[in-house]
Design an enzyme around this catalytic site. Sequence first.
Site, mmCIF file in Angstrom:
data_model
loop_
_atom_site.group_PDB
_atom_site.id
_atom_site.type_symbol
_atom_site.label_atom_id
_atom_site.label_comp_id
_atom_site.label_asym_id
_atom_site.label_seq_id
_atom_site.Cartn_x
_atom_site.Cartn_y
_atom_site.Cartn_z
ATOM 1 N N HIS A 258 -17.724 -3.561 1.156
ATOM 2 C CA HIS A 258 -16.211 -3.524 1.896
ATOM 3 C C HIS A 258 -16.157 -4.726 2.930
ATOM 4 O O HIS A 258 -16.830 -4.456 3.904
ATOM 5 C CB HIS A 258 -15.670 -2.248 2.400
ATOM 6 C CG HIS A 258 -14.110 -2.279 2.827
ATOM 7 N ND1 HIS A 258 -13.076 -2.704 2.092
ATOM 8 C CD2 HIS A 258 -13.795 -2.679 4.028
ATOM 9 C CE1 HIS A 258 -12.065 -2.924 2.817
ATOM 10 N NE2 HIS A 258 -12.486 -2.413 4.112
ATOM 11 N N HIS B 53 -3.827 -2.765 -8.144
ATOM 12 C CA HIS B 53 -5.036 -3.523 -7.885
ATOM 13 C C HIS B 53 -6.195 -2.556 -7.551
ATOM 14 O O HIS B 53 -7.260 -2.646 -8.141
ATOM 15 C CB HIS B 53 -4.658 -4.435 -6.606
ATOM 16 C CG HIS B 53 -5.800 -5.319 -6.151
ATOM 17 N ND1 HIS B 53 -6.910 -4.689 -5.277
ATOM 18 C CD2 HIS B 53 -6.307 -6.373 -6.611
ATOM 19 C CE1 HIS B 53 -7.996 -5.833 -5.256
ATOM 20 N NE2 HIS B 53 -7.580 -6.787 -5.995
ATOM 21 N N HIS B 54 -5.972 -1.636 -6.471
ATOM 22 C CA HIS B 54 -7.066 -0.479 -6.701
ATOM 23 C C HIS B 54 -6.351 0.805 -6.049
ATOM 24 O O HIS B 54 -5.318 0.855 -5.630
ATOM 25 C CB HIS B 54 -8.127 -0.885 -5.611
ATOM 26 C CG HIS B 54 -7.856 -1.133 -4.293
ATOM 27 N ND1 HIS B 54 -7.679 -2.319 -3.710
ATOM 28 C CD2 HIS B 54 -7.768 -0.435 -3.206
ATOM 29 C CE1 HIS B 54 -7.459 -2.107 -2.426
ATOM 30 N NE2 HIS B 54 -7.419 -0.879 -2.032
ATOM 31 N N HIS C 206 -13.021 -7.710 4.916
ATOM 32 C CA HIS C 206 -11.612 -8.070 4.732
ATOM 33 C C HIS C 206 -11.772 -9.268 3.929
ATOM 34 O O HIS C 206 -12.458 -9.905 3.279
ATOM 35 C CB HIS C 206 -10.807 -7.897 5.773
ATOM 36 C CG HIS C 206 -10.359 -6.614 6.194
ATOM 37 N ND1 HIS C 206 -9.922 -6.084 7.370
ATOM 38 C CD2 HIS C 206 -10.518 -5.455 5.746
ATOM 39 C CE1 HIS C 206 -9.513 -4.914 7.528
ATOM 40 N NE2 HIS C 206 -10.080 -4.307 6.375
ATOM 41 N N TYR D 64 0.694 -1.307 -0.002
ATOM 42 C CA TYR D 64 0.007 0.084 -0.022
ATOM 43 C C TYR D 64 0.863 1.278 0.072
ATOM 44 O O TYR D 64 1.839 1.208 0.793
ATOM 45 C CB TYR D 64 -0.827 0.043 1.337
ATOM 46 C CG TYR D 64 -2.218 -0.934 0.942
ATOM 47 C CD1 TYR D 64 -3.539 -0.268 0.637
ATOM 48 C CD2 TYR D 64 -1.865 -2.207 1.387
ATOM 49 C CE1 TYR D 64 -4.471 -1.408 0.471
ATOM 50 C CE2 TYR D 64 -3.009 -2.996 1.176
ATOM 51 C CZ TYR D 64 -4.242 -2.793 0.869
ATOM 52 O OH TYR D 64 -5.355 -3.621 0.742
ATOM 53 N N MET E 267 -14.389 -6.543 8.604
ATOM 54 C CA MET E 267 -15.193 -5.557 8.603
ATOM 55 C C MET E 267 -16.444 -5.695 7.816
ATOM 56 O O MET E 267 -16.596 -6.714 7.168
ATOM 57 C CB MET E 267 -14.626 -4.261 7.794
ATOM 58 C CG MET E 267 -13.394 -3.596 8.600
ATOM 59 S SD MET E 267 -12.746 -2.495 7.604
ATOM 60 C CE MET E 267 -11.370 -1.607 8.719
ATOM 61 N N HIS F 274 -2.800 0.085 -3.877
ATOM 62 C CA HIS F 274 -2.671 -0.858 -3.554
ATOM 63 C C HIS F 274 -1.894 -1.814 -4.704
ATOM 64 O O HIS F 274 -2.510 -1.935 -5.784
ATOM 65 C CB HIS F 274 -3.858 -1.806 -3.111
ATOM 66 C CG HIS F 274 -3.864 -3.068 -2.921
ATOM 67 N ND1 HIS F 274 -4.814 -4.009 -2.689
ATOM 68 C CD2 HIS F 274 -2.813 -4.009 -2.564
ATOM 69 C CE1 HIS F 274 -4.464 -5.388 -2.692
ATOM 70 N NE2 HIS F 274 -2.968 -5.153 -2.372
#
Length: 619
Positions: free
Chosen positions: A413, A263-264, A415, A231, A488, A334
């Site tokens: 969202h 990735h994002h 994990h 990250y 999450m 990411h």
Amino acid sequence: MQTHGSMLSPCSNFRLRELASMYFTMVAVFLVILVVAMQGLAPSNTHFPYKVSLDPQGLLELSWNVSYPEQAVYFQILIKKFRFGLLFGMSDRGEFENADLAVLWTDGHSSYFGDAWSDAQGQLHMDSQQDYQLLGAQKAPEGLYLLFRRAFSTCDPKDYLIEDGTVHLIYGILENPVHSLHAINISTMYRGLQRVQLLKPDITIPVLPRDVKIMEITTPSIVIPSQETTYWCYIRELPDNFTKHHIIMYEPVITAGNEALVHHMEIFQCTTESVNIPHYNGQCDSKMKPEQLNYCRRVLAAWAMGAQAFYYPEEAGVAFGGPGSSRHLRLEIHYHNPLIFRGRRDSSGIRLYYTDKLRSHDAGIMELGLVYSPLMAVPPGETAFILTGYCTDKCTQKALPEGGIRIFASQLHTHLAGRKVVTVLSREGRELQVVNADGHYSPHFQEIRMLKELVAVFPGDELITSCTYNTENRSNATVGGFGIMEEMCVNYVHYYPQTQLELCKSTTDPGYVQRYFNTVNRFNDEEVCMCPRVSVPQQFSSVPWNTFNKQILKSVYNFAPISMHCNKSSAVRFPGQWEKQPLPSITKTLREPKPHCPPTPEPRPAVPVPINLGHFRRG
């Protein structure tokens, strides 16, 4: 009186039938020639507005279009280096077992296309119902184009049901000729998966104004670390005296050659000018990262692999700049580098399109679901454990304007254990509609998705978000929290007009979780320590996870009162009593949608379709 013109001899009738037959034959021949001629041309990109590379090397390029009137998806695959065949299909989570497949293969002389499925051992079988419909195989200088069609729902038990949300696409390249479908060994081929949202909403893309301004927030030619997951954080400042603007569209800027590594990405705005944000360009988890970067949490833009440009509705835009707005932005990328490439430079980021001609509404982002708290836990060994977070009628009554808000986009969202996410709108105890749902959710593919229609939420409404988790490969409880191995359950909804309500989430009342630990101690020989110094995660880790203890925990989450977090953007709760609130009472739930089955076609034999590829040069 007899009219001679109405009298035709048998010979005349025969000639008319003969002429009609010749006419229709000529028309049919003409249509065949026209179709063949058209198949010799690669289709224009405008016919396939959505595109993604299937594999990291870019050998397979998928384009598609969605026809909602036909309830079907049209696929085009460009095979840049055709060898001896291709597997393409869909499965629950990207597995090659129990998959729904379209297969192209050659024995070295003849080529074939067919609809197939794989069993639990990965063995391929020709489907008795051929629902992948071949439209053409087209040669072009850049490679071989394969075009085919597939209905959303076929009601074939061997077929994948194409739904809203994430679809796990799988592919495989045949390196050697095979004499039959059954001879294909999927374990030995070059293969992989790609995640996309196939069913894009059928909405009109707004036209950008001529005087739109552009700003690129990109990394300054960094070297991507030679590790699987990174990250990266980079701080960028807006110009001095930057007045209020609306972001009306954004799109990714990806360094050529790094499409499979990025990735994002997200752009966050920092909170206030009073916080001194230092410049930073480095890994987000580095010990050298300034603590002030934690104040940069307001999302301005977000992109994930496979996503296209994101347009705001014509009546709204995201505000940034002007009085009370921080000039500091944080770009977070990411990088997913499973092949551990070294020395790869990158200047990727996001391109913002913005205007000083402000739209009717400032757009806002509201966080729904569960509070990041260890009080919410998933036992180990579970395949589908559900946790639910609430935005209650009391909170929306307090925080929303009388005219309500309109949700136009959503980002789900979790994990790593997340498998499904859904948010439902309810009013006076009755579920009204699904806001957003993803039955094949992947934490590795998260994007902001436009909704097919605006969702109106009024004061007194409830927004209920449920997440389904899989922990069958874990030996300890998974608690809520910020760590990647913690969990999450969140839905970031994009809406207008912007309100002060930033977060509307819940967690189970802490006292009832402690009562759960007391119950475990009473009915089990092993004792869960209730010492004040022992944390909730430690208490969960000492629970003996038998069937009884799992069922009791489910009951606690389903019936215990909740602690509501009805928070302003300042992280302060709205005035009111928010502890020990009753769970919303749902008296009427939505019906499960039934798949639409197309009219049963005429029986087609379960045999492959021969394709004439001629002397196509193999890569």
